[in-house]
Write an enzyme that holds these catalytic residues in place. Structure first.
Site, short mmCIF file in Angstrom:
data_model
loop_
_atom_site.label_atom_id
_atom_site.label_comp_id
_atom_site.label_asym_id
_atom_site.label_seq_id
_atom_site.Cartn_x
_atom_site.Cartn_y
_atom_site.Cartn_z
N HIS A 111 16.90 -54.57 -43.97
CA HIS A 111 16.83 -53.24 -44.59
C HIS A 111 16.90 -53.40 -46.11
O HIS A 111 17.72 -54.17 -46.61
CB HIS A 111 18.00 -52.38 -44.08
CG HIS A 111 17.99 -51.00 -44.63
ND1 HIS A 111 17.10 -50.04 -44.20
CD2 HIS A 111 18.73 -50.42 -45.61
CE1 HIS A 111 17.30 -48.92 -44.88
NE2 HIS A 111 18.28 -49.14 -45.74
N ASP A 113 20.67 -48.54 -39.06
CA ASP A 113 21.02 -49.35 -40.24
C ASP A 113 22.54 -49.47 -40.42
O ASP A 113 23.04 -49.40 -41.55
CB ASP A 113 20.41 -48.73 -41.53
CG ASP A 113 18.88 -48.68 -41.48
OD1 ASP A 113 18.28 -49.58 -40.88
OD2 ASP A 113 18.31 -47.72 -42.05
N THR A 160 22.98 -52.15 -33.94
CA THR A 160 23.77 -51.35 -33.01
C THR A 160 23.01 -50.04 -32.82
O THR A 160 21.93 -49.86 -33.37
CB THR A 160 25.17 -51.08 -33.61
OG1 THR A 160 24.99 -50.52 -34.91
CG2 THR A 160 26.00 -52.35 -33.70
C1 GAR Z 1 10.78 -54.10 -45.61
O1 GAR Z 1 11.08 -53.78 -46.94
C2 GAR Z 1 11.97 -53.82 -44.72
O2 GAR Z 1 13.19 -54.11 -45.33
C3 GAR Z 1 11.82 -52.35 -44.47
O3 GAR Z 1 10.44 -52.16 -44.26
C4 GAR Z 1 9.74 -53.13 -45.03
C5 GAR Z 1 8.78 -53.84 -44.11
O4 GAR Z 1 7.97 -54.71 -44.83
N1 GAR Z 1 12.60 -51.92 -43.33
C6 GAR Z 1 13.27 -50.77 -43.27
O5 GAR Z 1 13.25 -49.93 -44.15
C7 GAR Z 1 14.07 -50.58 -41.99
N2 GAR Z 1 15.05 -49.55 -42.15
P1 GAR Z 1 7.11 -55.80 -44.09
O6 GAR Z 1 6.33 -55.09 -42.97
O7 GAR Z 1 6.19 -56.32 -45.15
O8 GAR Z 1 8.03 -56.85 -43.55
#
Ligand code: GAR
Length: 223
Positions: free
Chosen positions: A120, A156, A152
């Site tokens: 996250h 987040d 969980t």
């Molecule tokens: C990443 O920044 C990840 O941390 C976020 O989505 C993006 C996915 O990038 N996840 C969340 O916000 C989950 N709550 P990616 O598809 O290039 O890995």
């Protein structure tokens, strides 16, 4: 007689989008920096670039369409039962949420208790949810970052495995900050996986204790 190679941890990656975190994990595997292999990549989005990246690596890529499950009272659980079937069929040990834009239900969380991680782009517990880089800038934070945590049922909010702090500069837009944070995501997610593979993570209540915390996870060297 040569020593038997340790069993590789079989990863099941759930992703909805471009899959840059998946790519960082694939590259770490290809460099043999991870004692893990991609068992399957699953997406709720047919067009997810993550599926392409999986195929290119030679890993099974599964699109599981949520539409047939919609409209029933237990649609989310029913979808997760189908996801679980895929993960079990591919003998997944550790599930990784990597930009998976669907809330997972108890069906998956209980089947993979302390065996499912999420990344996250904030320093949790600050800023769970969406648009978190924008929220951190608007709040006036000086430091942002990213978190790898066990999953969980709360969104987040599971036990924190690793975090990286990233300064916010004056003039940062959410996009600029997101890109800076992403570089650290690509560093800490593989490291968390390797710590798991080495059996060095132990969950005690909300805390994740790392055995021998100063030793780098094999193949990883923090700056
Ligand atoms: C990443 O920044 C990840 O941390 C976020 O989505 C993006 C996915 O990038 N996840 C969340 O916000 C989950 N709550 P990616 O598809 O290039 O890995």
């Amino acid at each position: 007689m040569s020593a038997k190679a340790p069993r590789l941890v079989r990863l099941g990656v759930l992703a909805s989008g471009r899959g840059s975190n998946l790519q960082a994990i694939i590259e770490a595997i290809e460099k043999q920096a991870l004692s893990a292999e991609i068992a399957v990549v699953l997406s709720n989005k047919q067009e997810a670039v993550a599926l392409e990246r999986a195929r290119k690596h030679g890993a099974p890529a599964v699109w599981l369409d949520p539409k047939p499950f919609a409209g029933r009272p237990d649609s989310r659980e029913a979808y997760d039962r189908a996801v679980l079937e895929v993960l079990q069929k591919h003998e997944v040990d550790l599930v990784l949420l990597a930009g998976y834009m669907k809330i997972v239900t108890a069906v998956l969380v209980s089947a993979y208790h302390n065996r499912m991680m999420n990344i996250h782009p904030s320093l949790l517990p600050s800023f769970p949810g969406l648009d978190v880089q924008k929220k951190a800038i608007e709040h006036g934070c000086k430091i942002a970052g990213c978190t790898v945590h066990f999953v969980t049922e709360g969104v987040d909010e599971g036990p924190i495995i690793i975090q990286a702090a990233v300064p916010i500069a004056e003039g940062d837009t959410p996009e600029i900050l997101a890109a800076r944070i992403l570089e650290h995501e690509h560093r800490i997610y593989p490291r968390a996986i390797q710590l798991y593979a080495e059996g060095r993570l132990r969950v005690e209540g909300r805390r994740v204790l790392v055995a021998d915390p100063d030793a780098p996870a094999a193949g990883f060297h923090d700056p």
